[in-house]
Design a protein around this motif. Structure first.
Motif, PDB file in Angstrom:
ATOM      1  N   ILE A 230      82.577  12.008  33.949  1.00 16.64           N
ATOM      2  CA  ILE A 230      82.109  13.668  33.946  1.00 16.64           C
ATOM      3  C   ILE A 230      83.146  14.069  35.393  1.00 16.64           C
ATOM      4  CG2 ILE A 230      80.610  15.604  33.957  1.00 16.64           C
ATOM      5  CD1 ILE A 230      78.732  13.620  32.207  1.00 16.64           C
ATOM      6  N   TYR A 231      83.902  14.982  35.194  1.00 13.77           N
ATOM      7  CA  TYR A 231      84.277  15.880  36.347  1.00 13.77           C
ATOM      8  C   TYR A 231      83.767  17.211  36.494  1.00 13.77           C
ATOM      9  CZ  TYR A 231      88.107  12.413  37.371  1.00 13.77           C
ATOM     10  OH  TYR A 231      88.884  11.214  37.508  1.00 13.77           O
ATOM     11  N   TYR A 232      83.058  17.502  37.407  1.00 17.91           N
ATOM     12  CA  TYR A 232      82.436  18.844  37.394  1.00 17.91           C
ATOM     13  C   TYR A 232      82.691  19.641  38.748  1.00 17.91           C
ATOM     14  CZ  TYR A 232      78.503  16.568  39.770  1.00 17.91           C
ATOM     15  OH  TYR A 232      77.527  16.060  40.591  1.00 17.91           O
ATOM     16  N   TRP A 233      82.631  20.861  38.850  1.00 15.68           N
ATOM     17  CA  TRP A 233      82.914  21.642  40.062  1.00 15.68           C
ATOM     18  C   TRP A 233      82.516  22.748  39.836  1.00 15.68           C
ATOM     19  CZ3 TRP A 233      86.448  20.016  36.366  1.00 15.68           C
ATOM     20  CH2 TRP A 233      86.909  21.452  35.657  1.00 15.68           C
ATOM     21  N   LYS A 234      82.064  23.361  41.026  1.00 16.71           N
ATOM     22  CA  LYS A 234      81.358  24.652  41.258  1.00 16.71           C
ATOM     23  C   LYS A 234      82.680  25.747  41.313  1.00 16.71           C
ATOM     24  CE  LYS A 234      78.305  27.496  44.235  1.00 16.71           C
ATOM     25  NZ  LYS A 234      77.635  27.758  45.342  1.00 16.71           N
ATOM     26  N   VAL A 235      82.563  26.664  40.297  1.00 17.58           N
ATOM     27  CA  VAL A 235      83.279  27.822  40.176  1.00 17.58           C
ATOM     28  C   VAL A 235      83.050  29.074  41.218  1.00 17.58           C
ATOM     29  CG1 VAL A 235      84.804  29.553  38.768  1.00 17.58           C
ATOM     30  CG2 VAL A 235      84.047  27.551  37.751  1.00 17.58           C
ATOM     31  N   GLN A 236      81.688  29.148  41.194  1.00 16.16           N
ATOM     32  CA  GLN A 236      81.348  30.419  42.350  1.00 16.16           C
ATOM     33  C   GLN A 236      80.021  30.549  42.182  1.00 16.16           C
ATOM     34  OE1 GLN A 236      83.106  34.066  40.703  1.00 16.16           O
ATOM     35  NE2 GLN A 236      81.395  34.523  39.594  1.00 16.16           N
ATOM     36  N   SER A 237      79.456  31.118  43.258  1.00 15.86           N
ATOM     37  CA  SER A 237      78.060  31.374  43.341  1.00 15.86           C
ATOM     38  C   SER A 237      77.693  32.810  42.725  1.00 15.86           C
ATOM     39  CB  SER A 237      77.683  31.442  44.757  1.00 15.86           C
ATOM     40  OG  SER A 237      76.163  31.864  44.897  1.00 15.86           O
ATOM     41  N   LEU A 238      76.801  32.962  41.957  1.00 11.45           N
ATOM     42  CA  LEU A 238      76.570  34.174  41.085  1.00 11.45           C
ATOM     43  C   LEU A 238      76.036  35.401  42.054  1.00 11.45           C
ATOM     44  CD1 LEU A 238      75.134  32.906  37.656  1.00 11.45           C
ATOM     45  CD2 LEU A 238      77.562  33.683  38.477  1.00 11.45           C
ATOM     46  N   SER A 239      75.350  34.791  43.146  1.00  7.51           N
ATOM     47  CA  SER A 239      74.873  35.714  44.245  1.00  7.51           C
ATOM     48  C   SER A 239      75.754  36.329  45.271  1.00  7.51           C
ATOM     49  CB  SER A 239      73.755  35.050  44.717  1.00  7.51           C
ATOM     50  OG  SER A 239      74.128  33.870  45.497  1.00  7.51           O
TER      51      SER A 239
ATOM     52  N   TYR B 278      79.498  26.683  36.840  1.00  7.41           N
ATOM     53  CA  TYR B 278      80.127  25.378  37.070  1.00  7.41           C
ATOM     54  C   TYR B 278      81.142  25.150  35.641  1.00  7.41           C
ATOM     55  CZ  TYR B 278      77.283  23.733  40.689  1.00  7.41           C
ATOM     56  OH  TYR B 278      76.792  23.528  41.932  1.00  7.41           O
ATOM     57  N   LYS B 279      82.126  24.334  36.087  1.00  8.40           N
ATOM     58  CA  LYS B 279      82.768  23.871  34.848  1.00  8.40           C
ATOM     59  C   LYS B 279      82.967  22.269  34.991  1.00  8.40           C
ATOM     60  CE  LYS B 279      86.101  27.569  34.061  1.00  8.40           C
ATOM     61  NZ  LYS B 279      87.727  28.063  34.063  1.00  8.40           N
ATOM     62  N   LEU B 280      83.029  21.714  33.842  1.00  8.70           N
ATOM     63  CA  LEU B 280      83.239  20.325  33.605  1.00  8.70           C
ATOM     64  C   LEU B 280      83.936  19.938  32.435  1.00  8.70           C
ATOM     65  CD1 LEU B 280      81.180  19.255  30.808  1.00  8.70           C
ATOM     66  CD2 LEU B 280      79.390  19.745  32.602  1.00  8.70           C
TER      67      LEU B 280
ATOM     68  N   LYS C 278      84.174  23.085  30.055  1.00 12.03           N
ATOM     69  CA  LYS C 278      83.119  23.756  29.661  1.00 12.03           C
ATOM     70  C   LYS C 278      82.627  24.441  30.502  1.00 12.03           C
ATOM     71  CE  LYS C 278      79.737  23.960  26.486  1.00 12.03           C
ATOM     72  NZ  LYS C 278      80.088  24.484  25.024  1.00 12.03           N
ATOM     73  N   LEU C 279      82.163  25.653  30.575  1.00  7.02           N
ATOM     74  CA  LEU C 279      81.583  26.412  31.478  1.00  7.02           C
ATOM     75  C   LEU C 279      80.098  26.617  31.264  1.00  7.02           C
ATOM     76  CD1 LEU C 279      82.002  28.396  33.716  1.00  7.02           C
ATOM     77  CD2 LEU C 279      82.288  30.321  32.117  1.00  7.02           C
TER      78      LEU C 279
END
Length: 1194
Positions: A878-887, A919-921, A938-939
């Motif tokens: 699984i590759y996953y990464w943070k797209v942005q902080s919602l705050s 996040y996306k993965l 996948k978001l």
């Protein structure tokens, strides 16, 4: 000949014993004392400063400590408190401070990188560990690069660069070929310290296509490989032939022949360089030169000699190695490269620096109240280290003050210490190359003396030997020790006794009259204790009739006498020795009470016989020599190894066996126990002898099994108790007939190196296993379960065959059969192999994400069809990464994280997510070749969590009744902040906390002014942020409001005003008049409330009331009728003293504490009421002012 030896205890051993006792005199002295005495914490075990951990295993950070009471533990990470309870992966071992971070179940080691420090704390102080830097080991892959072939002319220099990936710790570099064989190195070809491969000059045999640099990462037990480098060396002859073939007859051209040249340095470059090394490390200096012929390297130190016993030369003298370097090793080192055409040199200036090292490390200090002491912390280094002190883990400059402590550089001086002075001090010695941290406690104890030696202990010694009477003690201050003999004896003094610091009494030469009871007395200012021990002095053991020197003929008998005298209370034992060893286990030796008899004496009985008499206290011995002679002189017998066998003969010669016979050589007076038969294979291994068989020493013929197609020679070796003979002469040779092989190769495997091939490998047969000439191998294969026929090929002198053009990753049946010129070996067993793998074809489908909580998500996917894996399924990634902080609503650098799930799993957990983030993965399948295509991204979003603590809290602008608070929002809000909460409470001078006040503050505020506070008061503040999920971590601060000096001065000055003094005099006069009226009414028998008080507290000597009417009667004071003083009642001796009965306004108005009661009434005072006034402000301990006195009348 006789000798006598006394085995009594020596003076030296006693001194050693006393030294050990003295050095052991530390607190505590025994386990019982340890349980009773308080002791600050001491760190006993901790992880190393630089702690590289295996990312595949749990992280264990050690921190063990001892103390009384047992210490509690806390940790900091990167300088801030590490809240263990908030991380489910972190646990603490029971009764320990050791952290265990669970990485095995999906955790990431990188998330726990940082600097950790442990604190062990109890009521006596706090000890701290070193800063433990946690870093995971790394073994990165080589960066992809295109490696160009190297074309070089014969004789030229060449450098093959390795450039390994940067790992943690750095990898070990070595060069090998495709067969995993190390490339040979010598003076011409060698590997440098940087991993590069240097050729001083190349030769045609250096041509090859598989120069491969390998990097071995020991921590993770992995090896990474660089792309193979191809090297082609052109010789001058072949180059000239190639050129001439392309030129016309009229042209003339010739490549220059090899020209010798003087050396030049390949590394280091230039004529000078510098090197800095740390004290205690290994110094490595390197010089690699090129030239033709190959240069040789020589090392010298300018102005000095290379250190003896610490200097080593490596890598064919190209590397100078000096171990355990010190500052004295600084200087200039010159390497000289020389060949017949000249030389070159390079000078390396070495500077030895030093991380801090101890000269005097601080040691624990145990003092009693009122004593003085020092802590010394001295360290050296280059540059000179800086010394700083901490107390209980806090820099001493900001620690609570201690009037008994004075810091003077590297020394802390303690004067007149008290129990509150107990603490743990830390000394930090640091420079740019490192630091040292040592804990040393100051433990202030007030303990009465204790004697730890058991009461009525019995000591027994032999007369004229030293006697040691123990009096192990402890106390604080250190007690003084005195010894007495007898119950009422006087104190022992004088030259007859030695008094040791550990309390032991030594009688250097104990006599019979030294027997008796001895009393040890230990005293200090807190008390005295004594203990009795008993001494018995025994008579020494003596041999009064000793064994005598004897000469006896062989076959006779002899007797040695040994009569002893001993103390009647001791039980002796007598033991006989021969040549300082036990007597032979032989019935010819007969031991009587006072003698030893030997019957039928033989030559082996010759030697020294010793009689040893032992008691529990001493041992004596006496010896005599026995010489055995022969009745008739005979030559001495010589024992030796046997002579070699001879006259070897081969008979009964068959295809698979033969008979060997021989004649034994002379045994040299030691019977032959066995014969060893060896053989030589003159065809396959000439000159090498192998073990064949072994037979008993009585046997001279043996039937030997043979193998086909071996040219045998045999030899025989005889063996006796002395040793092995020389080998016999070799027998005649015997060549066995050839035959078909008896066995097939082992270790057959089938694996693919490419998607379209199958590599078949096996272990080849050894020479004599071939059974005949023309050894070959029949390699057969067919695809499994498709009904194909076997495909075969016959090969020789190889152990590998590659089948090309195969489908990707399909199973094959494989077999390898040996054959020679006479036929095939038996049918071999079949094994299953697979052709080469290729990357998976499809991505996992139906990827779903289920949010577990704000930091954890569960991912589901459908497995891919096995046929599309095209290899051994290793798992899913699984590759996953943070797209942005919602705050924060801002993007940041995308850092992809990877989790691999082994096997055919269809789900996995993603830990360590950040709350309130997008996040996306994607998911990919993995086989032995690599990864397949990724599934569509996948978001998903994580829900809100609790925020971190506010980034800072500052308190400024203190006034009489207000403080200004400023703060920063949390670094990680983890959601939408809805409010801040402020709680605060006052702290009095004894550090007691007052009532807690709570204020809720809007989330958009960053400051607040608190009003209506008390002046000159310390407040403690607790501040935290909140999201809709809940409250986050809090931050605390303390601040103090200022005091109004003008108000205080006005309150004091009012008492000095004239009008106020006059008013007080008028009040005093009014009180005097009221008192006189009260006295007159009392003497007239008026009833006062005091009657009821005196009814309850009747005094047998003072009866103020008449029994008939209950009215006041006369007091029985003979001199006058004066009332008692306020609250005094009757003195403790039940009488009323005259000096206590004088009338005084002070007596009634001020009483014990010099103030009226709240109502100012005399009756209240007389009736015994004592009500403590409530303290007003911070002035409860001051004298009462006139203002307070006025208030009591209102």
């Amino acid at each position: 000949m006789m000798t006598k030896k006394s085995i009594s205890a020596s003076r030296a051993s006693l001194i050693l014993f006393l030294c050990q006792m003295i050095t052991a005199l530390e607190v505590p002295l025994d386990p019982i004392l340890l349980k009773e005495l308080s002791q600050p914490p001491t760190i006993t075990q901790q992880s190393p400063k630089d702690y590289i951990v295996d990312p595949r295993e749990n992280i264990v950070i050690q921190c063990e400590a001892k103390g009384k009471p047992p210490p509690s533990f806390s940790w900091t990470r990167n300088g801030t408190h590490f809240d263990i309870d908030k991380d489910a992966r972190v646990t603490v071992k029971p009764n320990s401070g050791t952290l265990v971070i669970n990485i095995m179940n999906g955790g990431k080691t990188e998330a726990y990188e940082g600097v950790y420090q442990c604190t062990a704390r109890n009521e006596r102080g706090a000890a701290i560990s070193n800063n433990i830097v946690i870093r995971p080991s790394r073994s990165p892959l080589w960066t992809k690069e295109k490696v160009e072939p190297k074309h070089v002319r014969e004789g030229d220099p060449l450098v093959l660069h390795c450039s390994p990936p940067v790992g943690l710790p750095p990898p070990i570099i070595f060069w090998m070929d495709n067969s995993f064989q190390r490339l040979p190195q010598n003076e011409r070809v060698s590997q440098g310290l940087n991993g590069d491969l240097y050729f001083s000059n190349v030769k045609p045999e250096d041509t090859r296509e598989d120069y491969i640099c390998y990097a071995r990462f020991n921590h993770t037990q992995t090896i990474q490989q660089k792309q193979p480098i191809s090297v082609k060396v052109f010789s001058m002859d072949s180059l000239n032939e190639t050129i001439s073939a392309n030129l016309s007859d009229t042209d003339f051209y010739g490549a220059k022949p090899l020209t010798e040249r003087r050396p030049t340095l390949l590394t280091p470059l230039g004529s000078t360089s510098n090197k800095v090394e740390l004290r205690g490390n290994v110094l490595l200096l390197e010089c690699i030169a090129e030239g033709l012929p190959t240069p040789v390297i020589r090392w010298i130190k300018e102005g000095g000699e290379l250190p003896i016993n610490r200097t080593f030369f490596e890598n064919f003298k190209k590397t100078l190695k000096i171990i355990e370097v010190s500052e004295a090793d600084s200087g200039k080192y010159k390497c000289v490269a020389r060949n017949p055409l000249g030389s070159t040199h390079h000078t390396i200036t070495v500077t030895v620096k030093a991380a801090p090292y101890w000269i005097t490390a601080p040691r624990n200090l145990v003092l009693s109240p009122g004593e003085d002491g020092t802590l010394i912390c001295r360290a050296n280094g280059n540059p000179k280290p800086n010394i700083s002190w901490l107390t209980n883990g806090v820099p001493i400059a900001i620690a609570p003050e201690d009037p008994s402590r004075k810091v003077d550089g590297d020394t802390i001086i303690f004067s007149d210490v008290q129990e509150r002075s107990s603490a743990v001090y830390q000394c930090n010695a640091s420079n740019e190359y490192g630091y040292l941290l040592a804990n040393a406690f100051v433990n202030v104890l007030a303990e009465p003396p204790r004697i730890l030696t058991p009461a009525n202990k019995l000591y027994q010694v032999i007369a004229n030997n030293p006697a040691l009477l123990d009096c192990a003690f402890f106390g604080s201050p250190v007690p003084e020790i005195e010894w007495f003999k007898g119950v009422k004896g006087s104190i022992l003094r004088g030259d007859l006794y030695v008094f040791h610091d550990n309390g032991t009494l030594e009688i250097p030469v104990a006599q019979k009259d030294s027997t008796g009871t001895y009393t040890c007395v230990a005293r200090n200012k807190l008390g005295k204790v004594q203990n009795e021990v008993h001494l018995e002095v025994k008579d020494p053991t003596m041999i009064i009739k000793q064994p005598e020197y004897k000469i006896i003929q062989r076959g006779g008998q002899v007797s040695f006498e040994c009569t002893i005298k001993h103390d009647p209370t001791l039980i002796p034992t007598i033991m006989w020795l021969k040549d300082n060893g036990e007597l032979p286990d032989d019935e010819r030796f007969i031991i009587h009470k006072d003698s030893l008899a030997i019957m039928n004496v033989t030559d082996k009985d010759d030697g020294t016989y010793t009689c040893v008499a032992n008691t529990t206290l001493d041992s004596v011995s006496a010896s005599a020599v026995l010489t055995v002679v022969a009745a008739t002189p005979t030559p001495a017998i010589i024992y030796d190894r046997p002579n070699p066998p001879f006259d070897l003969e081969l008979t009964d010669q068959l295809e698979r066996s033969i008979q060997l016979s021989w004649i034994p050589g002379y045994d040299n007076n030691s019977p032959i126990t066995n014969f060893v038969i060896e053989y030589e294979d003159g065809m396959h291994e000439p000159g090498v002898w192998h073990y064949q068989a072994e037979v008993r020493g009585t046997q001279t013929t043996v039937q030997l099994k043979l193998s086909p197609y071996v040219n045998y020679s045999f030899r025989v070796i005889a063996v006796n108790e002395i040793g092995r003979s020389q080998p016999s002469e070799a027998s005649e040779q015997y060549l066995t007939k050839a035959a078909k092989p008896d066995e097939n190769p082992s270790g057959v495997q089938g694996i693919g190196s490419e998607p379209d091939n199958l590599v078949i490998i096996w272990e080849p047969l050894k020479g004599f296993q071939s059974n005949g000439p023309g050894l070959q191998y029949k390699v057969s294969w067919r695809q499994k379960d498709v009904g194909d026929e076997w495909t075969s090929v016959i090969v020789a002198n190889v152990s590998k065959y590659i089948v090309s053009g195969t489908p990707t990753f399909v199973p094959y049946e494989i077999k390898v059969q040996a054959l020679n010129d006479l036929g095939y070996a038996p049918e071999p067993a079949e094994v299953i192999g697979h052709s080469g793998e290729d990357l998976p074809m499809v991505a996992p489908g139906n990827v779903q994400v289920h949010i577990v909580n704000s930091t954890l998500a569960k991912v589901h996917w459908d497995p891919v069809p096995l046929k599309t894996v095209r290899g051994h399924l290793q798992g899913y990634r699984i590759y996953y990464w943070k797209v942005q902080s919602l705050s924060k609503r801002r993007r940041r650098h995308v850092e992809k994280k990877i989790l691999t799930f082994s096997g055919n799993k269809t789900h996995g957990m993603l830990p360590g997510l950040e709350p309130y983030s997008s996040y996306k993965l994607n998911v990919r399948v993995v086989n032995g070749k690599g990864e397949g295509p990724a599934s569509p991204d996948k978001l998903f979003k994580t829900p809100e969590g609790v925020p971190s603590a506010p980034s800072f809290l500052k308190i400024t602008n203190p006034t009489l009744d207000s403080l200004t608070l400023e703060w920063g929002p949390p670094t990680h809000p983890n959601g939408v902040l809805i409010a801040y909460t402020l709680k605060f409470q006052p702290i009095n001078s004894t550090h007691e906390l007052g009532p807690l006040v709570e204020i809720r503050i809007p989330a958009n505020e960053t400051s607040l002014i608190l009003s209506n506070l008390n002046y000159s008061t310390r407040y403690k503040f607790y501040f935290y942020a909140q999201t809709s999920v809940g409250a986050g971590s809090q931050i605390t601060e303390e601040a103090v409001t200022i005091m109004d000096e003008a108000m205080a001065s006005r309150q004091v000055d009012i008492a000095t005003q004239g009008w106020f003094i006059g008013l007080m005099c008028a009040v005093a006069l009014l009180i005097l008049i009221l008192l006189i009226v009260c006295f007159i009414r009392r003497n007239k028998g008026g009833k006062y409330p005091v009657k009821e008080k005196e009814d309850a507290h009747a005094d047998p000597e003072i009866q103020p009331m008449k029994e008939d009417d209950g009215t006041f009667g006369e007091y029985s004071d003979a001199e006058d009728h004066k009332p008692l003083k306020k609250g005094s009642r009757t003195p403790s001796d039940r009488t009323v003293k005259k000096e206590d009965s004088d009338d005084s306004l002070v007596d009634y108005g001020e009483g014990v504490n010099g103030q009226f009661n709240e109502d100012g009434s005399f009756i209240g005072q007389y009736s015994g009421k004592k009500e403590k006034e409530p303290a007003e402000g911070n002035e409860s301990s001051e004298a009462p002012s006139p203002v307070n006195a006025m208030n009591s009348f209102v």
